[in-house]
Design a protein around this motif. Structure first.
Motif, short mmCIF file in Angstrom:
data_model
loop_
_atom_site.label_atom_id
_atom_site.label_comp_id
_atom_site.label_asym_id
_atom_site.label_seq_id
_atom_site.Cartn_x
_atom_site.Cartn_y
_atom_site.Cartn_z
N VAL A 261 -2.04 1.63 -3.39
CA VAL A 261 -1.00 0.80 -4.15
C VAL A 261 0.35 1.30 -4.36
O VAL A 261 1.28 0.59 -4.10
N SER A 279 0.26 -4.24 -0.06
CA SER A 279 0.01 -4.09 -1.48
C SER A 279 -0.53 -5.31 -2.00
O SER A 279 -1.37 -4.94 -2.94
N LEU A 283 -4.06 -4.13 -4.28
CA LEU A 283 -4.07 -4.75 -5.56
C LEU A 283 -5.60 -5.59 -5.86
O LEU A 283 -6.16 -5.37 -7.07
N ARG A 295 -4.91 -6.84 -12.40
CA ARG A 295 -4.39 -6.62 -10.97
C ARG A 295 -4.42 -7.71 -10.01
O ARG A 295 -3.69 -7.60 -9.04
N ASP A 298 -1.64 -9.90 -10.68
CA ASP A 298 -0.46 -9.22 -10.11
C ASP A 298 -0.47 -9.59 -8.51
O ASP A 298 0.55 -9.95 -8.07
N ALA A 299 -1.59 -9.37 -8.00
CA ALA A 299 -1.64 -9.58 -6.63
C ALA A 299 -1.40 -11.23 -6.22
O ALA A 299 -0.44 -11.42 -5.18
#
Length: 737
Positions: A261, A279, A283, A295, A298-299
């Motif tokens: 990450v 990335s 995540l 997370r 976020d991904a």
């Protein structure tokens, strides 16, 4: 005299290049070959003549029988007195360079390089510009490269790099041999991938070595111009883009998910699109393995902001939405995919859309997301444990509250803006419906090839990191997983998420909210598709919406109450067998088993269930018959013939073995089990998977009728697998818990 002598770690046999058992003829023949094949790397004539002289002296000694015998006796004595040391030769200092050359030719480059470095150090350093200095510098360069190659062959990459660095520093200090300095630099650069692999593959406790490896990896990638290798032509590492991708694929499994990450995040800031996608995947892997749904969120946000030509992001977004508890939006994403093969797979799935989505997400995680990390177990993809986790539940509930506020108090200034959740980031412009929220077409995204052969490795070369960007589903049609059980733990989410994930309390099958014939009512972030109707009949829709919300809330509360009662009743842990339950947790009013007073007798034969598509009532009757006949056989020590009408021979044999074991100990078992509900998980023409809830208790009695073991009444979830034989359906396996 001693001041003018130097000692070299070599004996006459090694110097000449013969074995200790060599005959005189072999010694002389070897001498002639060595004289004829002198090194041609550019040594001075003087040192070559000294080399020839030393070879002749060794040959003269070994060809003289008397002198050779004395020498061999001396070697044996030295070996006994100093077993840990190596016999050497004393040479005049004027012949030292020639002796070092012969030591190098005897395949001892490490000793040669270290001794040459010592000779080149003050105060014994040769005169600048002399032939001796030139010969020693050349010998240092040659022995340094050979020693590094030996270490590399033995996978001692850091040792090889240290030797090359020392050789470079030595030649730079002397200002000699620029061509050899370039060769050493090239060797050191080509060693970089191996050094990275060596450092990162070490134990996680060796933090210093791992940090060195990470710094080296980051520098190496940046020097290449990112993962895409835009500046690869500037490097002399001898690694083209295809080779780099294979190397990076190998190195990833030694990196932890957090290390990846961090690395991808830094490379992404330098403009690497491949790093951006990796990335996202890292995540998701971190979020799922560490039970951190933030997370995953976020991904998802990052994925929406990316632009990938020809890559259909809808299935990936759908899987992330499912992990975040938004089933409606997940289904919308999957069904919005333009890939015809994916839609065909969904249409042919043996169960409903929700089960298909869970199968799809499970396969996506296990094949494309979780593999490739040192600290993530890709073999275990437990969606039930994910939804049962308290942190996941709390985060999903917080998302639900945010969505609820946004639905109740919309921003008036955002009425004309497209729905944020359907913007798909910076993807090419999409056709929108009149309301501007639902995409009508997704362009002509190229379908990914499902060829899983080794040709994928060849295609990876020169194509960016395409081998790391998954097709997201293409192998599903060749590796369709069997439907996994959807446990009650999935229903422990918030009430709104519960209404999405399971409707089993409203019917006997799992239905998503979209199947409740409420197209205009949306508990997820979906907008209506009828703007004109909304404008003309707003009051009517508001009234209808209120009524429908009340109906859904009432059903949800009823279902939650039933589910709470079931959770209290099922808090007892279960053993991995159907026939024994541990004692349930103490509760104020323990559940009572619904017991059949008149079970079937083992002598009664039952007609097989021969219909092609049995109803749930028929399936429940078949399973209850299995439980009754099994209980009768274990209690009455009777025959097991009737069991063959409802179960396959393997299960019948298990009952007979259990019956024999009880009989041997003089025991019987009184089992009282009743099926309270069933749910069809999957159904094909030859296989049916059923999730059942049982009330169960048993007592093991001795010949005097005394209870020697007992399982109190409790609830037991069991998964049953039925297979179709020529004359009907039979039970072929069961899985408690």
């Amino acid at each position: 005299m001693n001041a003018t002598l130097v000692e070299l770690p070599i004996d006459h046999f090694r110097l000449l290049g013969v074995s200790p058992s060599a005959e005189t003829e072999s010694v002389l023949r070897t001498l002639q070959l060595r004289l004829d094949r002198c090194p041609d790397q550019g040594f001075t004539h003087e040192v070559l003549m000294q080399r020839a002289e030393l070879l002749r002296l060794s040959a003269d000694l070994l060809s003289d029988a008397s002198r050779r015998q004395d020498y061999e006796s001396t070697l044996l004595q030295l070996g006994r007195d100093h077993p840990e040391e190596t016999a050497g030769l004393e040479l005049a200092s004027s012949r030292e360079v020639a002796g070092l050359m012969l030591l190098w030719e005897a395949h001892a480059p490490h000793e040669t390089f270290q001794l040459t470095r010592q000779v080149l150090q003050p105060p014994q350093a040769p005169v600048l510009g002399s032939g001796r200095e030139s010969d020693l510098a050349l010998l240092a360069a040659l022995s340094c490269r050979d020693a590094a190659r030996q270490d590399q062959d033995q996978r001692r990459y850091e040792s090889a790099a240290g030797l090359l660095t020392e050789g470079l520093q030595l030649l730079q200090r002397m200002g000699k041999l620029p061509d050899y300095r370039q060769r050493l630099e090239t060797d050191l650069e080509q060693l970089t991938p191996y050094r990275i692999l060596d450092l990162l593959s070490r134990d996680l406790a060796e933090q210093s070595a791992r940090q060195d490896g990470l710094v080296m990896l980051e520098t190496f990638v940046q020097k290449r111009g990112g993962l895409e290798g835009e500046a690869a032509e500037l490097t002399t590492a001898g690694m083209d883009q295809g080779s780099f991708e294979l190397f990076f694929q190998q190195i990833r499994r030694f990196l932890t998910v957090q290390e990846q990450v961090d690395l991808y995040g830094r490379w992404e800031r330098f403009g690497s699109s491949d790093a951006s996608f990796l990335s996202v995947m890292a995540l998701v892997a971190a979020g799922f393995s560490q039970r951190k749904p933030e997370r995953v969120q976020d991904a998802r946000s990052k994925l929406q902001s990316l632009v990938f030509v020809g890559l259909d992001l809808n299935p990936l977004l759908g899987c992330m939405d499912l992990l975040l508890g938004d089933v409606d939006r997940a289904l919308e994403h999957v069904h919005a995919s333009p890939d015809a093969e994916l839609q065909e797979w969904l249409a042919n799935h043996p169960s409903d859309d929700l089960a298909a989505l869970f199968d799809y997400c499970r396969t996506w995680l296990g094949r494309d997301v979780l593999p490739g990390y040192r600290d993530v177990d890709a073999q275990v993809v437990d969606l039930e444990a994910w939804f049962a986790d308290r942190d996941v539940q709390a985060y999903v509930e917080s998302l639900e509250r945010k969505e609820g506020r946004s639905l109740l108090t919309p921003d008036p200034s955002a009425k004309s803006a497209p729905d944020k959740d359907w913007s798909f980031g910076n993807l090419p412009p999409l056709g929108l419906d009149p309301e501007g929220s639902m995409p009508l077409s997704f362009g002509d995204g190229e379908a990914f090839s499902d060829d899983s052969s080794d040709s994928a490795v060849d295609e990876a070369r020169g194509s960016g990191l395409s081998s790391f960007i998954p097709a997201a589903w293409t192998n599903l049609k060749s590796r369709r997983p069997s439907l996994s059980r959807l446990s009650e733990s999935r229903r422990k989410l918030s009430s709104r998420t519960l209404s999405r994930l399971s409707r089993s309390r409203l019917s006997m099958s799992r239905l998503s909210l979209s199947r409740l014939s409420l197209p205009q009512l949306s508990l997820s972030r979906l907008s209506m598709n009828s703007p004109s109707l909304r404008q003309n009949r707003r009051a009517l829709w508001i009234g209808s919406g209120v009524v429908l919300v009340v109906v859904v809330v009432v059903f949800s509360l009823v279902g939650l109450r039933r589910e709470a009662q079931q959770e209290i009743a099922t808090t007892a842990p279960t053993k991995p067998t159907e026939d024994a339950l541990p004692i349930a947790d103490d509760v104020s009013s323990p559940p009572k088993a619904t017991l059949k007073e008149e079970p079937l007798r083992s002598s009664e034969r039952i007609a097989p269930l021969a219909v092609a598509k049995p109803s749930e009532v028929q399936l429940q009757a078949l399973l209850q018959a299995w439980l009754d006949l099994k209980a009768t056989a274990l209690l009455q020590k009777g025959g097991t013939e009737s069991l063959a009408d409802v179960a396959r021979p393997v299960l019948v044999g298990r009952v007979r073995d259990q019956q024999a074991a009880l009989l041997q100990d003089g025991l019987v078992q009184n089992i009282q089990a009743s099926i309270t509900s069933i749910q069809t998980v999957s159904s094909t023409p030859s296989r049916i998977e059923i999730r059942a809830q049982l009330t169960y208790r048993d007592q093991t009695l001795n010949e005097q009728g005394e209870v020697v073991a007992e399982t109190p009444a409790g609830n037991l979830p069991v998964t049953y697998i039925l297979g179709r034989d020529p004359d009907g359906w039979r039970l072929q396996a069961y899985i408690p818990g």
